[in-house]
Structure formats: C-alpha cells, structure tokens
Design a protein around this motif. Structure first.
Motif, PDB file in Angstrom:
ATOM      1  N   THR A 151     -38.540  56.812  40.245  1.00 37.99           N
ATOM      2  CA  THR A 151     -39.102  55.968  39.194  1.00 37.99           C
ATOM      3  C   THR A 151     -40.345  55.229  39.650  1.00 37.99           C
ATOM      4  O   THR A 151     -40.479  54.836  40.799  1.00 37.99           O
ATOM      5  CB  THR A 151     -38.065  54.926  38.720  1.00 37.99           C
ATOM      6  OG1 THR A 151     -37.772  54.034  39.802  1.00 37.99           O
ATOM      7  CG2 THR A 151     -36.791  55.604  38.261  1.00 37.99           C
ATOM      8  N   ALA A 152     -41.263  55.055  38.722  1.00 36.33           N
ATOM      9  CA  ALA A 152     -42.483  54.254  38.911  1.00 36.33           C
ATOM     10  C   ALA A 152     -43.012  53.980  37.514  1.00 36.33           C
ATOM     11  O   ALA A 152     -43.589  54.866  36.881  1.00 36.33           O
ATOM     12  CB  ALA A 152     -43.516  55.003  39.747  1.00 36.33           C
ATOM     13  N   SER A 153     -42.788  52.771  37.007  1.00 33.79           N
ATOM     14  CA  SER A 153     -43.102  52.540  35.602  1.00 33.79           C
ATOM     15  C   SER A 153     -43.262  51.063  35.304  1.00 33.79           C
ATOM     16  O   SER A 153     -42.583  50.206  35.868  1.00 33.79           O
ATOM     17  CB  SER A 153     -41.975  53.108  34.721  1.00 33.79           C
ATOM     18  OG  SER A 153     -42.198  52.806  33.355  1.00 33.79           O
ATOM     19  N   GLY A 154     -44.167  50.784  34.365  1.00 31.22           N
ATOM     20  CA  GLY A 154     -44.313  49.431  33.865  1.00 31.22           C
ATOM     21  C   GLY A 154     -43.395  49.132  32.693  1.00 31.22           C
ATOM     22  O   GLY A 154     -43.289  47.993  32.254  1.00 31.22           O
ATOM     23  N   GLY A 155     -42.717  50.168  32.166  1.00 33.23           N
ATOM     24  CA  GLY A 155     -41.792  49.965  31.054  1.00 33.23           C
ATOM     25  C   GLY A 155     -42.027  50.935  29.922  1.00 33.23           C
ATOM     26  O   GLY A 155     -42.679  51.978  30.084  1.00 33.23           O
ATOM     27  N   ALA A 156     -41.511  50.608  28.756  1.00 35.01           N
ATOM     28  CA  ALA A 156     -41.660  51.471  27.585  1.00 35.01           C
ATOM     29  C   ALA A 156     -43.116  51.499  27.117  1.00 35.01           C
ATOM     30  O   ALA A 156     -43.852  50.529  27.274  1.00 35.01           O
ATOM     31  CB  ALA A 156     -40.749  50.986  26.461  1.00 35.01           C
ATOM     32  N   ARG A 157     -43.522  52.611  26.534  1.00 35.55           N
ATOM     33  CA  ARG A 157     -44.912  52.804  26.106  1.00 35.55           C
ATOM     34  C   ARG A 157     -45.147  52.098  24.767  1.00 35.55           C
ATOM     35  O   ARG A 157     -44.656  52.536  23.716  1.00 35.55           O
ATOM     36  CB  ARG A 157     -45.227  54.298  26.005  1.00 35.55           C
ATOM     37  CG  ARG A 157     -46.701  54.586  25.831  1.00 35.55           C
ATOM     38  CD  ARG A 157     -47.012  56.074  26.028  1.00 35.55           C
ATOM     39  NE  ARG A 157     -46.786  56.492  27.416  1.00 35.55           N
ATOM     40  CZ  ARG A 157     -46.950  57.737  27.859  1.00 35.55           C
ATOM     41  NH1 ARG A 157     -47.341  58.683  27.008  1.00 35.55           N
ATOM     42  NH2 ARG A 157     -46.733  58.040  29.112  1.00 35.55           N
ATOM     43  N   MET A 158     -45.905  51.032  24.790  1.00 38.40           N
ATOM     44  CA  MET A 158     -46.114  50.214  23.601  1.00 38.40           C
ATOM     45  C   MET A 158     -46.796  50.982  22.479  1.00 38.40           C
ATOM     46  O   MET A 158     -46.541  50.733  21.294  1.00 38.40           O
ATOM     47  CB  MET A 158     -46.941  48.974  23.964  1.00 38.40           C
ATOM     48  CG  MET A 158     -46.216  47.992  24.866  1.00 38.40           C
ATOM     49  SD  MET A 158     -47.231  46.574  25.333  1.00 38.40           S
ATOM     50  CE  MET A 158     -48.416  47.347  26.443  1.00 38.40           C
ATOM     51  N   GLN A 159     -47.645  51.944  22.830  1.00 37.66           N
ATOM     52  CA  GLN A 159     -48.395  52.682  21.805  1.00 37.66           C
ATOM     53  C   GLN A 159     -47.489  53.554  20.927  1.00 37.66           C
ATOM     54  O   GLN A 159     -47.944  54.061  19.896  1.00 37.66           O
ATOM     55  CB  GLN A 159     -49.468  53.558  22.472  1.00 37.66           C
ATOM     56  CG  GLN A 159     -50.590  52.782  23.116  1.00 37.66           C
ATOM     57  CD  GLN A 159     -50.287  52.405  24.564  1.00 37.66           C
ATOM     58  OE1 GLN A 159     -49.139  52.476  24.996  1.00 37.66           O
ATOM     59  NE2 GLN A 159     -51.306  52.002  25.299  1.00 37.66           N
ATOM     60  N   GLU A 160     -46.228  53.723  21.339  1.00 37.22           N
ATOM     61  CA  GLU A 160     -45.304  54.513  20.526  1.00 37.22           C
ATOM     62  C   GLU A 160     -44.231  53.648  19.869  1.00 37.22           C
ATOM     63  O   GLU A 160     -43.307  54.171  19.224  1.00 37.22           O
ATOM     64  CB  GLU A 160     -44.665  55.614  21.380  1.00 37.22           C
ATOM     65  CG  GLU A 160     -45.689  56.642  21.880  1.00 37.22           C
ATOM     66  CD  GLU A 160     -45.036  57.792  22.608  1.00 37.22           C
ATOM     67  OE1 GLU A 160     -43.821  58.007  22.436  1.00 37.22           O
ATOM     68  OE2 GLU A 160     -45.744  58.486  23.358  1.00 37.22           O
ATOM     69  N   GLY A 161     -44.331  52.329  20.047  1.00 40.36           N
ATOM     70  CA  GLY A 161     -43.459  51.407  19.334  1.00 40.36           C
ATOM     71  C   GLY A 161     -41.980  51.688  19.509  1.00 40.36           C
ATOM     72  O   GLY A 161     -41.502  51.972  20.609  1.00 40.36           O
ATOM     73  N   ALA A 162     -41.236  51.615  18.402  1.00 39.62           N
ATOM     74  CA  ALA A 162     -39.783  51.760  18.448  1.00 39.62           C
ATOM     75  C   ALA A 162     -39.349  53.151  18.894  1.00 39.62           C
ATOM     76  O   ALA A 162     -38.233  53.325  19.399  1.00 39.62           O
ATOM     77  CB  ALA A 162     -39.187  51.437  17.083  1.00 39.62           C
ATOM     78  N   ILE A 163     -40.220  54.152  18.711  1.00 40.58           N
ATOM     79  CA  ILE A 163     -39.888  55.501  19.188  1.00 40.58           C
ATOM     80  C   ILE A 163     -39.730  55.485  20.706  1.00 40.58           C
ATOM     81  O   ILE A 163     -38.837  56.124  21.261  1.00 40.58           O
ATOM     82  CB  ILE A 163     -40.968  56.518  18.760  1.00 40.58           C
ATOM     83  CG1 ILE A 163     -41.051  56.593  17.228  1.00 40.58           C
ATOM     84  CG2 ILE A 163     -40.671  57.890  19.351  1.00 40.58           C
ATOM     85  CD1 ILE A 163     -39.763  57.016  16.547  1.00 40.58           C
ATOM     86  N   ALA A 164     -40.613  54.736  21.384  1.00 37.04           N
ATOM     87  CA  ALA A 164     -40.485  54.598  22.838  1.00 37.04           C
ATOM     88  C   ALA A 164     -39.192  53.876  23.194  1.00 37.04           C
ATOM     89  O   ALA A 164     -38.499  54.234  24.152  1.00 37.04           O
ATOM     90  CB  ALA A 164     -41.693  53.849  23.407  1.00 37.04           C
ATOM     91  N   LEU A 165     -38.848  52.864  22.411  1.00 39.43           N
ATOM     92  CA  LEU A 165     -37.625  52.117  22.661  1.00 39.43           C
ATOM     93  C   LEU A 165     -36.406  53.027  22.616  1.00 39.43           C
ATOM     94  O   LEU A 165     -35.472  52.890  23.419  1.00 39.43           O
ATOM     95  CB  LEU A 165     -37.493  51.005  21.622  1.00 39.43           C
ATOM     96  CG  LEU A 165     -36.311  50.049  21.761  1.00 39.43           C
ATOM     97  CD1 LEU A 165     -36.438  49.211  23.016  1.00 39.43           C
ATOM     98  CD2 LEU A 165     -36.204  49.170  20.511  1.00 39.43           C
ATOM     99  N   MET A 166     -36.392  53.980  21.691  1.00 37.22           N
ATOM    100  CA  MET A 166     -35.251  54.874  21.540  1.00 37.22           C
ATOM    101  C   MET A 166     -35.031  55.750  22.772  1.00 37.22           C
ATOM    102  O   MET A 166     -33.918  56.267  22.979  1.00 37.22           O
ATOM    103  CB  MET A 166     -35.435  55.772  20.306  1.00 37.22           C
ATOM    104  CG  MET A 166     -35.468  55.026  18.974  1.00 37.22           C
ATOM    105  SD  MET A 166     -33.978  54.042  18.662  1.00 37.22           S
ATOM    106  CE  MET A 166     -34.646  52.369  18.869  1.00 37.22           C
ATOM    107  N   GLN A 167     -36.055  55.924  23.590  1.00 35.06           N
ATOM    108  CA  GLN A 167     -35.908  56.773  24.778  1.00 35.06           C
ATOM    109  C   GLN A 167     -34.950  56.160  25.791  1.00 35.06           C
ATOM    110  O   GLN A 167     -34.344  56.876  26.584  1.00 35.06           O
ATOM    111  CB  GLN A 167     -37.282  57.022  25.429  1.00 35.06           C
ATOM    112  CG  GLN A 167     -38.337  57.586  24.492  1.00 35.06           C
ATOM    113  CD  GLN A 167     -37.842  58.781  23.696  1.00 35.06           C
ATOM    114  OE1 GLN A 167     -37.314  59.748  24.254  1.00 35.06           O
ATOM    115  NE2 GLN A 167     -38.011  58.712  22.374  1.00 35.06           N
ATOM    116  N   MET A 168     -34.817  54.842  25.761  1.00 33.38           N
ATOM    117  CA  MET A 168     -33.862  54.193  26.658  1.00 33.38           C
ATOM    118  C   MET A 168     -32.452  54.681  26.348  1.00 33.38           C
ATOM    119  O   MET A 168     -31.672  55.003  27.249  1.00 33.38           O
ATOM    120  CB  MET A 168     -33.948  52.679  26.526  1.00 33.38           C
ATOM    121  CG  MET A 168     -35.263  52.076  26.974  1.00 33.38           C
ATOM    122  SD  MET A 168     -35.408  50.319  26.546  1.00 33.38           S
ATOM    123  CE  MET A 168     -34.046  49.610  27.475  1.00 33.38           C
TER     124      MET A 168
END
Length: 555
Positions: A151-168
């Motif tokens: 892993t290496a990440s700043g977090g969920a991708r804001m440009q994809e909004g709730a769709i990015a959230l669903m990846q969790m």
C-alpha cells in the motif's frame, strides 16, 4: 531530406538530499541501498515496478492481464479536468493506474501481488484501483494463492466522489471471501497509507508488515490538528507507534522484507505438507511411574528464574518462528508472544506466556501475567490458525492473568472467557504444555487443548498457594499446606486427569539443561501432533469437547 534530431537526454542528478536527515547523498549509492539512507535509515518511496523488482524472485513476475477503464463519473473539474489529470499521471508514471497487479514468487513461494504507486495521483483509491485490487483477490481465490498488497495512498480519490467511497466496501468484501476460503493475505504498509485504503484492505490482511517510519491512519495529522485542534506526538501514526499500540504485526527494514515474506508464505500457504514424524517421546502417562514429591517444593522449582521461557523454547525446539504482534485494537501485550512457526516439516501457530530471567526482563514482560490485549492477541492468532488450517501449540508459564485496574477496565474476564469458547470450537489440533506455573483462568485461557502436557516440575492450580492460604487460612505463611491440599504438582494432576501426560525433566531440572529439555518438548509435541494428524476438523473439536466434558464431581 530533412535530418531529424532529438533533444539531448537530461542526465539524472548525481547527488540528492535525504528528507530524513538532510544529508547530501550520492544518488547511485542511495539506489544501491534500496532508497534507504545509509546515515539515518530513512526509507524513501519506491515506484511499484521498483517494489516488485525488490520483492519478487528474479524472472518470476508476470502481469495478471487485468484491464479496467477509469471513468469520470462526476465530470469533475478542480484546477484541471479529471481526465487531464489522468493523462498526466499516465504520462508521468508509465502506468495505467495507481496499482500494478502481477503473479510471482518470493523465495520460491507463489504469490499474487497488488502494488500501489504513490506517484499516480497520490495512490488514490478510485473505481479502477478498487476493481484491480478486487480482481487480484479473485485470482488469488481461484488459484488458492496467497495475496500480498503493497500500500501507498493518500486515501479515496475525491474526483470520483461516492463511487470512490464504495471501493472500500468492495475491496473489504474481496478480502472477506479470501478469509472464508482460507487463503492467506499479507499487507505491506509503506509511507504513506491513509484514508480509505487504511480503513479497508490495508488493515484487513492476516499479517500486517510496515517499513520503518511508514505512516498509517484514517485521518492525517493535518486534518486532526486542524479539525479538533488536538496536539499530536511526533511519532504519531508511524510504524513504530502502531507496533507499540498493537495495530501491526511486524516492523521490517527494506532489506529484510523479502526473507520475512518468504518465511510467512512458506508457513501460511495451503500446500500439501507431510504428516508430523512419529518419534518416540519421553512421556509418563501413569502417575505410579512418577515419584511423590513435596508439592510446595515443586511450586518453588516451577518458579525458578532459570527455567526456559517460551522464547527460549522457540529458539531451541522449533525450526522457524516469525513473531506476530498486537491485538489490532490498542495494545501489544509483552506477556504473550506468538506467531507462525515450523516444527520439522509441520507449519503451525505457537502462542505462549513469556516471563524472563532477570528483574528487567520480568518487569518488561509484566511477570508473565497477560493483560486483555494479550488474550486478544492470542485469539487473533487462534483464528488465523483456523483459517489457514494450522495446528496450534501453546506454552504456558504464568502466575495468572494480570489483576490490575486497567485490566479490569479493558475487560479481562471477557477476554479470558472469549478465549475459552474460541479454543473449545477451534477445528485444528491444539497441544498445550504447562512449562512452569499454570495459574488459574489466566493459564486455562491458553490450555483448552486436545492434549495437555506438563513438565514434571510444573504446577497447575485454580489459585496460587499463597492466595488460597490467605483466603481460607487467613495466613499466607500456610502456602505449603495449601499447595498440598490443592494437589498442584504434575504427578497429582496426572492422577486427576487434568493433564494427559508428563514430560520428565532432565536431572537437575529444565533450568540446568535447557537444551535437553527442549529436545524432550520437541519430541512430545511431535508425538501429539502425529496422533491428531489424521482427524478432521469435526473430530478434533469433538475430541476436545469430550475431554473437558469429562471433568465432573466424583461419585
């Protein structure tokens, strides 16, 4: 005809400055040291291709051939349109997305790897990344091959909004399927790992390893300090901080990652293993074959500071051991050690209480008295054993569970009760050995086993003789009398059926000849595991439950 010329290539800088100590370093020297500063040990970031090259056996890597399309579900525009940011990230990294998925091997052990790259939009978790990690997990599931996620990440991708959230949720679900199938998962935490990645697949793996200084957390330092104005310690969210607080299993420098991963994969892979070798074991099963001894003298010998500890036996009797840390809640209790080990050709989980030989060691290990975090760490390892189909060995030498205020506030009774229930139904063989003191429920919480053994100078009791004397005789000096009344010594425990067999100690006691004691322990464990090897999970559980169901009042 027009001659075409190209711009001269820009030479890579020969010198660089370490961000950890501001030392001027020769770039080629830094590259040779895997981007680890030779002066301060700062671990610089690696690209996903560099990471794979360092971890995998040469020539073993091959792409999984996964293809996904990164969409623009929100039509998002900040300083730049999202599609433009994607094009720039691809041009700058040579990657299609922020994770690279390959099949390979580490020290000959097959593995599926999903390695994130922070250069690609800060390694953010968008729909494509979530899909790639999920697809890699599905390949691991189909092939029953361990999964390693770097892993290496700043977090969920804001440009994809709730769709990015669903990846969790999607990636967590994929890890859950691997749990159900008994496929081993490992995460390697590199700096930084935050937000949606930290709160999903990064922390759901069976084993969590981190590089020195790597930061892991849900909310970053800046967010916390600006949101609630809370002052944070300098080491907050570093791998060292996380290890102390029970959140990760291992802290490993970059040079040690490959051999560590190799050992873990070798022990945890569900590959056909030979049965334990049936070897003659020096075990006494008839109390008449043991000399009668003064119980109080046995108590004193069981408490001898020179007796081998769990860590001593792990070094002397086992062939491999990789210690795992933490309860994944808040703490790592030093009074319990455990991890993945090997006894000959048999991979297993070993859990034991740990005292020490000096005042400093005893103090540092809480005098071998586990806290709730220790029992919860043990429970985590027991569940890992069940998932991977590994037998369990427990080594017990404790005066009892830690009785302090904090232990009660953290649920000491609940932690012990949970272990009793968990061990009773664990569908893998369990062999427990009382190596010194077996104190009350604190010892029983690691001893609900198919076979319970005891060294001949060990004791096992509902309470310490001193405690019993203080309560019933109101005089702690009556401890010797209480020890006799409680029948705490191994000979009488064998007669009561509390232990199944006794391991005779070498002349002079195990503290005088620990190597010989370790040999006897090794042969006893091998014999116990050999006896249980042909039983299936249901038979193992039934036998264990029948053993403890048999303890009833004499008629």
């Amino acid at each position: 005809m027009t001659e075409v010329t190209s711009e001269p290539a820009v030479a890579a800088p020969e010198w660089t400055i370490c961000p950890g100590c501001d030392t001027l370093l020769y770039a080629k020297r830094l590259a040779r040291s895997r981007q680890v500063c030779p002066d301060c040990g700062h671990h610089g970031r690696l690209t996903a291709p560099e990471r794979l090259a360092q971890l995998l056996d040469p020539g073993s890597a091959s792409s999984l051939g996964l293809t996904v399309t990164t969409g623009d579900p929100l039509g998002f525009v900040d300083a730049k349109p999202y599609p433009q940011r994607l094009r720039e990230a691809r041009a700058g990294t040579g990657l299609e997305e922020a994770v690279v998925c390959v099949r390979g091997a580490i020290e000959g052990n097959p593995v599926i790897v999903a390695a994130m790259d922070f250069r690609f939009m800060a390694g953010s978790l968008g729909a494509a990344v979530g899909e790639l990690v999920t697809e890699a997990a599905q390949v691991a599931l189909r092939e029953r091959t361990p999964l390693l996620i770097v892993t290496a990440s700043g977090g969920a991708r804001m440009q994809e909004g709730a769709i990015a959230l669903m990846q969790m949720a999607k990636t967590s679900q994929a890890l859950g399927e691997l749990d159900e199938a008994g496929v081993m998962t490992i995460s390697l935490i590199t700096d930084p790992t935050f937000g949606g990645v930290a709160a999903s697949f990064a922390t759901l793996c069976d084993v969590i390893i981190a590089e020195p200084g790597a930061r892991l957390g849900f909310a970053g330092r800046r967010v916390i300090e600006q949101t609630i104005r809370q002052k944070l310690p300098e080491e907050f969210q570093t791998a060292e901080f996380l290890l102390e607080h029970g959140m990760i299993d291992l802290l490993r420098p970059r040079a040690a990652l490959r051999p560590t991963l190799g050992r873990l994969l070798s022990i945890g892979s569900r590959r056909p293993m030979g049965q334990p070798i049936g070897v003659p074991a020096e075990l006494v099963t008839d109390p008449a074959d043991l000399a009668a001894r003064d119980p109080w003298q046995v108590v004193r010998q069981a408490r001898e500071l020179g007796r081998p500890t769990t860590l001593d036996y792990l070094a002397l009797a086992f062939d491999e051991f990789e210690e795992l840390h933490g309860d994944r809640l808040a703490r790592d209790c030093p009074a319990i050690v455990g991890g993945m080990a090997r006894l000959g050709d048999v991979p297993l989980i070993v859990i034991g209480t740990q005292k020490g030989h000096t005042v400093a060691e005893l103090t540092g290990r809480g005098f071998g008295m586990p806290t709730p975090a220790g029992y919860r760490k043990a429970a985590r390892l027991l569940r890992l054993a069940a998932k991977l189909g590994l037998p369990v060995v427990t080594l017990v030498d404790t005066p009892g569970a830690y009785p302090g205020r904090e232990a009660e506030e953290q649920g000491q009774a609940v932690a012990i009760a949970e272990n009793l229930r968990l061990m009773a139904g664990l569908p893998v063989p369990i062999v427990s050995v009382i190596t010194g003191e077996g104190g009350s429920g604190g010892a029983l919480a690691l001893s609900v086993a198919n076979q319970v053994l005891a060294f001949s100078s060990s004791v096992y009791s509902v309470i310490s003789p001193e405690g019993c004397a203080a309560i019933l005789w109101r005089d702690a000096t009556q401890a010797a009398r209480a020890a006799a009344a409680l029948r705490v010594d191994a000979r009488q425990l064998l007669g009561l059926g509390v232990v199944d067999a006794v391991i005779p100690e070498p002349a002079g006691g195990v503290h005088r000849v620990p190597v010989a004691a370790a040999r006897r322990l090794r042969s006893a464990l091998a014999a116990g595991l050999y006896r249980l090897a042909d039983l299936d999970g249901a038979q193992i559980v039934e036998e264990r439950r029948r053993r403890f169901r048999s303890f009833q009042a004499a008629t």
